[in-house]
Scaffold this active site. Structure first.
Site, PDB file in Angstrom:
ATOM      1  N   LEU A  28       0.872  -1.165   0.000  1.00 54.91           N
ATOM      2  CA  LEU A  28       0.000   0.000   0.000  1.00 54.91           C
ATOM      3  C   LEU A  28       0.910   1.215   0.000  1.00 54.91           C
ATOM      4  CD1 LEU A  28      -2.959  -0.480   2.552  1.00 54.91           C
ATOM      5  CD2 LEU A  28      -3.152   0.008   0.112  1.00 54.91           C
ATOM      6  N   ASP A  29       0.595   2.205  -0.823  1.00 57.77           N
ATOM      7  CA  ASP A  29       1.406   3.411  -0.841  1.00 57.77           C
ATOM      8  C   ASP A  29       1.406   4.079   0.527  1.00 57.77           C
ATOM      9  OD1 ASP A  29       1.964   3.119  -3.543  1.00 57.77           O
ATOM     10  OD2 ASP A  29       0.149   4.205  -4.134  1.00 57.77           O
ATOM     11  N   ARG A  30       2.404   4.880   0.768  1.00 56.61           N
ATOM     12  CA  ARG A  30       2.521   5.573   2.057  1.00 56.61           C
ATOM     13  C   ARG A  30       1.292   6.436   2.341  1.00 56.61           C
ATOM     14  NH1 ARG A  30       6.668  10.441   3.591  1.00 56.61           N
ATOM     15  NH2 ARG A  30       6.442  10.341   5.864  1.00 56.61           N
TER      16      ARG A  30
ATOM     17  N   SER B 181      -1.725   5.882   1.310  1.00 57.32           N
ATOM     18  CA  SER B 181      -2.953   5.085   1.307  1.00 57.32           C
ATOM     19  C   SER B 181      -3.116   4.404   2.656  1.00 57.32           C
ATOM     20  CB  SER B 181      -2.912   4.044   0.185  1.00 57.32           C
ATOM     21  OG  SER B 181      -2.803   4.672  -1.077  1.00 57.32           O
TER      22      SER B 181
END
Length: 218
Positions: A51-53, A55
């Site tokens: 998961l992106d930072r 998100s």
């Protein structure tokens, strides 16, 4: 020198974690940013997917490499569902673009499930999103079977509705439910996945000696 031995049997672990905003999906960082280590202190466990930072939401972790691959690999096409707060209100044509596939700079996306939903009952984000009083926003529930870099954000931008907030709420049959940010709990591995692991599990391994260190060679 190599000696053939039987690997000791152990129960694989599977964790469900609600990743907060601003946390990296890794256990170390040279820049001192928050990582999974700030919340999970279990040796030998790794995220199954990313998961992106910026998100939030559902992240699965395991100590079993085969299970990690079954969950994260795009080849297995395990569906992932997101709650996406977007700028503006997409019309039916914009939603249809998501449902049929959008051409991004790295190629067309697979068809997605997309619908406008009521605001989900979720935690407050810290820091809060940037609001523009003159521009409305809404929530979309979006399900995809891919995992390209920042794919959801690029998809909503392509239909003219930039993502304001992104929460993953489901991976396969696993749901985030009422798990709060920064918390995790352990899960039972489903029988269907256990069967796949048992079929592919190597029965014998060898110790490989390299200098002063030994490690498993499968």
């Amino acid at each position: 020198m190599q000696a053939s031995v039987i690997r000791p049997s152990k129960k694989s672990r599977l964790l469900l974690f609600n990743k907060p905003y601003g946390v990296l999906t890794q256990f170390t960082d040279q820049e001192g940013r928050q990582t999974l280590k700030d919340f999970i202190n279990i040796p030998g466990i790794y995220p199954a997917g990313r998961l992106d930072r910026d998100s939030e939401g559902l992240l699965l972790l395991t100590d079993n490499g085969q299970l990690q691959n079954l969950i994260a690999s795009p080849g297995h096409k395990m569906p992932k569902t997101y709650w996406v707060q977007v700028e503006g209100i997409p019309d039916s044509q914009a939603l249809d673009h998501l449902r049929t596939g959008i051409v991004l700079n790295d190629g067309p996306t697979l068809p997605a499930l997309a619908e406008i939903i009521d605001s989900p009952a979720v935690w407050d984000r810290v820091p809060p999103i940037r609001e523009r009083k003159s521009v409305p926003d809404c929530w979309i529930q979006l399900t995809i079977k891919e995992g390209r870099n920042r794919q959801i954000r690029r998809m909503t931008a392509a239909i003219g509705h930039p993502t304001l907030r992104l929460i993953r709420c489901q991976i396969g049959a696993w749901k985030i439910d009422d798990l709060q940010p920064g918390h995790w709990h352990e899960l039972e591995i489903p029988a269907s996945l256990k069967d796949k692991l048992n079929k592919n599990s190597p029965k014998r391994v060898k110790w490989k000696t390299s200098g002063k260190h030994r490690h498993w060679k499968t």
